[in-house]
Every structure is written in C-alpha cells, then in structure tokens.
Design a protein around this motif. Sequence first.
Motif, PDB file in Angstrom:
ATOM      1  N   ARG A 158      40.154  90.276 -49.085  1.00  0.00           N
ATOM      2  CA  ARG A 158      39.660  91.163 -50.142  1.00  0.00           C
ATOM      3  C   ARG A 158      38.334  90.658 -50.688  1.00  0.00           C
ATOM      4  O   ARG A 158      37.417  91.447 -50.948  1.00  0.00           O
ATOM      5  CB  ARG A 158      40.685  91.251 -51.278  1.00  0.00           C
ATOM      6  CG  ARG A 158      41.795  92.252 -51.053  1.00  0.00           C
ATOM      7  CD  ARG A 158      42.759  92.261 -52.215  1.00  0.00           C
ATOM      8  NE  ARG A 158      42.092  92.433 -53.500  1.00  0.00           N
ATOM      9  CZ  ARG A 158      42.687  92.264 -54.671  1.00  0.00           C
ATOM     10  NH1 ARG A 158      43.961  91.880 -54.715  1.00  0.00           N
ATOM     11  NH2 ARG A 158      42.040  92.473 -55.792  1.00  0.00           N
ATOM     12  N   GLN A 160      36.156  88.762 -49.107  1.00  0.00           N
ATOM     13  CA  GLN A 160      35.127  88.897 -48.076  1.00  0.00           C
ATOM     14  C   GLN A 160      34.614  90.331 -47.988  1.00  0.00           C
ATOM     15  O   GLN A 160      33.421  90.568 -47.759  1.00  0.00           O
ATOM     16  CB  GLN A 160      35.685  88.456 -46.719  1.00  0.00           C
ATOM     17  CG  GLN A 160      35.968  86.961 -46.616  1.00  0.00           C
ATOM     18  CD  GLN A 160      36.690  86.591 -45.336  1.00  0.00           C
ATOM     19  OE1 GLN A 160      37.166  87.462 -44.599  1.00  0.00           O
ATOM     20  NE2 GLN A 160      36.778  85.303 -45.061  1.00  0.00           N
ATOM     21  N   LEU A 161      35.514  91.290 -48.172  1.00  0.00           N
ATOM     22  CA  LEU A 161      35.124  92.702 -48.104  1.00  0.00           C
ATOM     23  C   LEU A 161      34.581  93.220 -49.431  1.00  0.00           C
ATOM     24  O   LEU A 161      34.083  94.338 -49.497  1.00  0.00           O
ATOM     25  CB  LEU A 161      36.336  93.560 -47.703  1.00  0.00           C
ATOM     26  CG  LEU A 161      36.879  93.367 -46.292  1.00  0.00           C
ATOM     27  CD1 LEU A 161      38.171  94.152 -46.113  1.00  0.00           C
ATOM     28  CD2 LEU A 161      35.854  93.803 -45.257  1.00  0.00           C
ATOM     29  N   HIS A 162      34.730  92.398 -50.476  1.00  0.00           N
ATOM     30  CA  HIS A 162      34.314  92.791 -51.826  1.00  0.00           C
ATOM     31  C   HIS A 162      35.103  94.001 -52.330  1.00  0.00           C
ATOM     32  O   HIS A 162      34.570  94.856 -53.045  1.00  0.00           O
ATOM     33  CB  HIS A 162      32.805  93.099 -51.868  1.00  0.00           C
ATOM     34  CG  HIS A 162      31.953  91.960 -51.392  1.00  0.00           C
ATOM     35  ND1 HIS A 162      31.856  90.759 -52.056  1.00  0.00           N
ATOM     36  CD2 HIS A 162      31.182  91.834 -50.287  1.00  0.00           C
ATOM     37  CE1 HIS A 162      31.054  89.940 -51.407  1.00  0.00           C
ATOM     38  NE2 HIS A 162      30.628  90.560 -50.320  1.00  0.00           N
ATOM     39  N   LEU A 163      36.391  94.054 -51.967  1.00  0.00           N
ATOM     40  CA  LEU A 163      37.261  95.104 -52.504  1.00  0.00           C
ATOM     41  C   LEU A 163      37.602  94.771 -53.951  1.00  0.00           C
ATOM     42  O   LEU A 163      38.040  93.659 -54.251  1.00  0.00           O
ATOM     43  CB  LEU A 163      38.554  95.204 -51.698  1.00  0.00           C
ATOM     44  CG  LEU A 163      38.573  95.998 -50.398  1.00  0.00           C
ATOM     45  CD1 LEU A 163      39.967  95.941 -49.787  1.00  0.00           C
ATOM     46  CD2 LEU A 163      38.161  97.439 -50.613  1.00  0.00           C
ATOM     47  N   LYS A 204      33.542  99.977 -46.768  1.00  0.00           N
ATOM     48  CA  LYS A 204      33.819  98.546 -46.636  1.00  0.00           C
ATOM     49  C   LYS A 204      34.700  98.244 -45.420  1.00  0.00           C
ATOM     50  O   LYS A 204      34.575  97.183 -44.793  1.00  0.00           O
ATOM     51  CB  LYS A 204      34.476  98.020 -47.915  1.00  0.00           C
ATOM     52  CG  LYS A 204      33.527  98.006 -49.110  1.00  0.00           C
ATOM     53  CD  LYS A 204      34.212  97.571 -50.386  1.00  0.00           C
ATOM     54  CE  LYS A 204      33.222  97.597 -51.556  1.00  0.00           C
ATOM     55  NZ  LYS A 204      33.850  97.179 -52.841  1.00  0.00           N
ATOM     56  N   LEU A 205      35.595  99.172 -45.088  1.00  0.00           N
ATOM     57  CA  LEU A 205      36.466  98.974 -43.929  1.00  0.00           C
ATOM     58  C   LEU A 205      35.835  99.535 -42.646  1.00  0.00           C
ATOM     59  O   LEU A 205      36.402  99.365 -41.567  1.00  0.00           O
ATOM     60  CB  LEU A 205      37.824  99.656 -44.160  1.00  0.00           C
ATOM     61  CG  LEU A 205      38.697  99.082 -45.272  1.00  0.00           C
ATOM     62  CD1 LEU A 205      40.011  99.866 -45.377  1.00  0.00           C
ATOM     63  CD2 LEU A 205      38.991  97.613 -45.035  1.00  0.00           C
ATOM     64  N   GLU A 206      34.701 100.205 -42.806  1.00  0.00           N
ATOM     65  CA  GLU A 206      33.971 100.806 -41.680  1.00  0.00           C
ATOM     66  C   GLU A 206      34.846 101.818 -40.933  1.00  0.00           C
ATOM     67  O   GLU A 206      34.989 101.792 -39.718  1.00  0.00           O
ATOM     68  CB  GLU A 206      33.463  99.727 -40.714  1.00  0.00           C
ATOM     69  CG  GLU A 206      32.467  98.772 -41.371  1.00  0.00           C
ATOM     70  CD  GLU A 206      31.926  97.735 -40.401  1.00  0.00           C
ATOM     71  OE1 GLU A 206      32.477  97.611 -39.289  1.00  0.00           O
ATOM     72  OE2 GLU A 206      30.949  97.049 -40.763  1.00  0.00           O
TER      73      GLU A 206
END
Length: 225
Positions: A158, A160-163, A204-206
């Motif tokens: 989370r 790393q993805l900046h969620l 973010k998840l592409e």
Amino acid sequence: MNVIKTLSILLVDDESRFRQGLKTLLSFYDINDSLSLEVVGEAETQKEALNIAAQLSPDLILLDLELAGGDGITTLVKLKEISYAGKVLVLSGHQEDDWIFRAMQVGAAGYVFKTRLATQLFDAINTVLKSEVYLPAEVASGFFRSFQTSSDSCLQIRRQLHLTEREQEVLNWLTQGASNEEIAKQLYVTVATVKAHLTSIFEKLEVTSRTQAIVAALKLGLIHA
C-alpha cells in the motif's frame, strides 16, 4: 410433519466424469430429515457458471479452480460482481497454501481436496450451511501463516503504491461486489467522490476495470475477504 427443504447445487468443473462422480457421491448424502440435495445445473466454463448462477441462484456452488475460459479465482470475483448470494465451496486438486489462501481471500466459504472428497465433502457442506468456514485440519495452520504474511506485506505494498486509507476502504467494498452507490452509503461520501477514488485506484494499479482492479489487488495481497 416435517417440511423438506431442497438445497440447490451448481457443479462447476471442466471434467464431465468428475461431475458425474460428484453427483453420485451427493446422491448418497442425507444431511438431515428436513433437507435434501439437488443438483440443478452443471458448468464446465466460467461463462457457463456465471450464467447459470445468475439465472438459478443456487444455494451452493461446488467450484473447481481450473476451468476452461477462466480460472476459479476470477470466477469467485465475478460471482461477487453479479451479487451471487449463495455459498461457494472450492473442490480442488491444489493443496498448496497459496491456492487455498487466494480462494478464501475472494469469498470461498470452504476448501476441499479432490483426493479427500469422500471424507471431507459431507462435513464441508454441513459446515458452510451453518455460515461457518470449512478448512481441512491439515491446512488450517498454513492458511493462517499465509494470512499473517499477507497482512504484513499488504501495508508495505500500500505504501509503495501510495494507496490512501480511504482508497483501501473503497477497494475492500469493491471486492465485495458493492456498487458505487452502496460504497458511497457505507463510507458517507458522494457517488462522485467514490468515482474519483476508483479513478485513482485504477491508475495506481494500472488497470481499466473493476474486475481487473480486484484481480490485481488479489495478486498483490491487498484484499482479504
């Protein structure tokens, strides 16, 4: 005089001989005096399974994890999307902790080894009918080890993805098959806000769709059913 209730069952497996053997096995089961089992449909592909589930709304689906035209994990995700309200019991040849954990993550009510059907299926059906989770005793410890590992890695991913925490909340509701309106109601925000969060999550998840987002989140260990 007891009223006999029928438990409707959908068999989903790409091997017709296995489905036939399963029907024979089920015919020997007598859950109790007030409940009978009836196989109302069979499917060998994901598409067939989803269509029959939508049309018949069976009480229980017995699902293989390897299907023609789509795997069982994705099928579990898509069953949520069509708001299937019954129970799903996975019957699989895979006994690895990772397979079991992924199936339970996305909504399976239980997991039975195909090699142990004769000894496990009856108990599994009884267990899920009580709205309890069925796991073979020999894999329960491995499942909880996987759960702990996934929980630890989830926070790291989370970050790393900046969620954001709110985006994670939206993602969790998404995996439960909630609509934008239902998510908005649960989180006390507007539908427009939910859509904005979904747009951010997709970026973010592409991914480009709700299903892709759920599958991606599953693979990354971001969701827990």
